[in-house]
Scaffold this active site. Structure first.
Site, mmCIF file in Angstrom:
data_model
loop_
_atom_site.group_PDB
_atom_site.id
_atom_site.type_symbol
_atom_site.label_atom_id
_atom_site.label_comp_id
_atom_site.label_asym_id
_atom_site.label_seq_id
_atom_site.Cartn_x
_atom_site.Cartn_y
_atom_site.Cartn_z
ATOM 1 N N ARG A 103 -6.964 6.303 28.580
ATOM 2 C CA ARG A 103 -6.708 6.607 27.167
ATOM 3 C C ARG A 103 -6.649 5.355 26.311
ATOM 4 O O ARG A 103 -7.218 5.312 25.213
ATOM 5 C CB ARG A 103 -5.411 7.417 27.035
ATOM 6 N N LYS A 138 -7.258 -3.222 3.949
ATOM 7 C CA LYS A 138 -6.836 -1.831 4.179
ATOM 8 C C LYS A 138 -7.205 -1.407 5.600
ATOM 9 O O LYS A 138 -8.058 -0.560 5.829
ATOM 10 C CB LYS A 138 -7.481 -0.920 3.134
ATOM 11 N N LYS A 170 -4.195 -10.892 -8.335
ATOM 12 C CA LYS A 170 -4.370 -9.547 -8.864
ATOM 13 C C LYS A 170 -3.488 -9.340 -10.093
ATOM 14 O O LYS A 170 -2.782 -10.242 -10.543
ATOM 15 C CB LYS A 170 -4.064 -8.522 -7.767
ATOM 16 N N GLU A 199 -8.898 -11.021 -9.684
ATOM 17 C CA GLU A 199 -9.282 -9.645 -9.986
ATOM 18 C C GLU A 199 -9.280 -9.456 -11.510
ATOM 19 O O GLU A 199 -8.305 -9.794 -12.180
ATOM 20 C CB GLU A 199 -8.287 -8.675 -9.346
ATOM 21 N N ASP A 220 -13.188 -5.177 -10.992
ATOM 22 C CA ASP A 220 -12.492 -3.993 -10.501
ATOM 23 C C ASP A 220 -12.797 -2.783 -11.366
ATOM 24 O O ASP A 220 -12.400 -2.720 -12.530
ATOM 25 C CB ASP A 220 -10.986 -4.259 -10.473
#
Length: 284
Positions: A103, A138, A170, A199, A220
């Site tokens: 597994r 992410k 950002k 950004e 963005d």
């Protein structure tokens, strides 16, 4: 954009596998204990669907940590394309060891192959545009290096690995620093050798980032019209990365605007595992 360090990757593989075996086996596999201790077996792993393979070293490490006596004969390498029914690897050793590692080994192979397959799909869509496909942060917790490596097996590139190897300034950083110019100035002072990306959400912010000397500017959620205008305005003074609302329907149109990079969080966060199966044959 940021190559994966092979030493870091090797350390991650060992740690990934150790964590997976601790999670699955803990203090012993009571199911495998049902089988005679010295029983030998042969197994093969097949794929039930088309895929780009990734995860060979993780599977090898599973059995290295469990039982170094297990012999693995691979029929594929990372980056290879396979079809339904293809054999990926054959294993020979103690039946208990093969079943205990099954597994954990398949979990790595099916997830990383899925990531590589998804990346390859989008990279193929970009063929001829000259645009490079980037991943993002992410990723699944604890598997960042693994998934980023898988993206490269599919033909994509790794964006920064984390919060330590490059600046990505950002919206909240800009607000906290008092503006784009101030944020870039602070970044240059803090770590002069690090690449600075900013950004931006509007053409005006793009202009501010250019004036302040950003190395890379992220557009963005820019419209196609604004993205084309941004490429013309920038005129090579900085690299441009398009991000936000990027999917199979929008990818090519964005690429045709002339940006340098397109980043997609979906490469690593929205994957569906490849359907794999291990078949075991006891040797009497």
């Amino acid at each position: 954009m940021y190559p994966i360090d092979p030493i870091d990757l090797r350390r991650a593989i060992v740690a990934n596998v150790s964590a997976a075996l601790t999670e699955d086996v803990a203090d012993g596999d009571i199911n495998a204990a049902l089988i005679a201790e010295h029983s030998e077996a042969h197994a093969r792993v097949i794929t039930r669907e088309s895929a780009v393979i990734c995860g060979v070293d993780w599977v090898n490490e599973v059995f290295q940590q469990l039982d170094a006596g297990v012999a693995l004969t691979w029929r594929v390498r990372d980056g290879d394309r396979v079809s339904p029914g293809d054999t990926l690897v054959e294993l020979t050793g103690k039946a208990r060891s093969l079943l205990t590692g099954e597994r954990a080994a398949l979990n790595f192979l099916q997830l990383l192959s899925a990531t590589a397959t998804r990346a390859a799909h989008f990279v193929a869509m970009l063929e001829g545009t000259g645009v490079n496909l980037l991943d993002t942060r992410k990723t699944l917790p604890g598997l960042r290096l693994a998934q980023k490596y898988a993206v490269t097996c599919g033909g994509g590139q790794s964006h920064r690995m984390g919060l330590y190897d490059a600046f990505l300034i950002k919206e909240n950083h800009i607000m906290a620093c008092g503006g784009i110019e101030a944020a870039i100035k602070a970044a240059r002072a803090l770590a002069p050798g690090k690449r600075v990306e900013v950004e931006t959400e509007t053409p005006d912010e793009l202009g501010q980032a250019l004036a302040a000397g950003a190395d890379i500017i992220m557009l963005d959620n820019f419209s196609l019209e604004d993205t084309r205008a941004a490429v013309a305005t920038t005129n090579g003074r900085a690299l441009l990365e398009a991000s936000g609302n990027v999917n199979a329907d929008t990818l090519v149109g964005i690429a045709q605007t002339g940006v340098d990079y397109i980043s997609m969080g979906t490469l690593t966060k929205d994957v569906t595992a490849i359907d794999l199966s291990m078949r075991l044959f006891i040797e009497h």
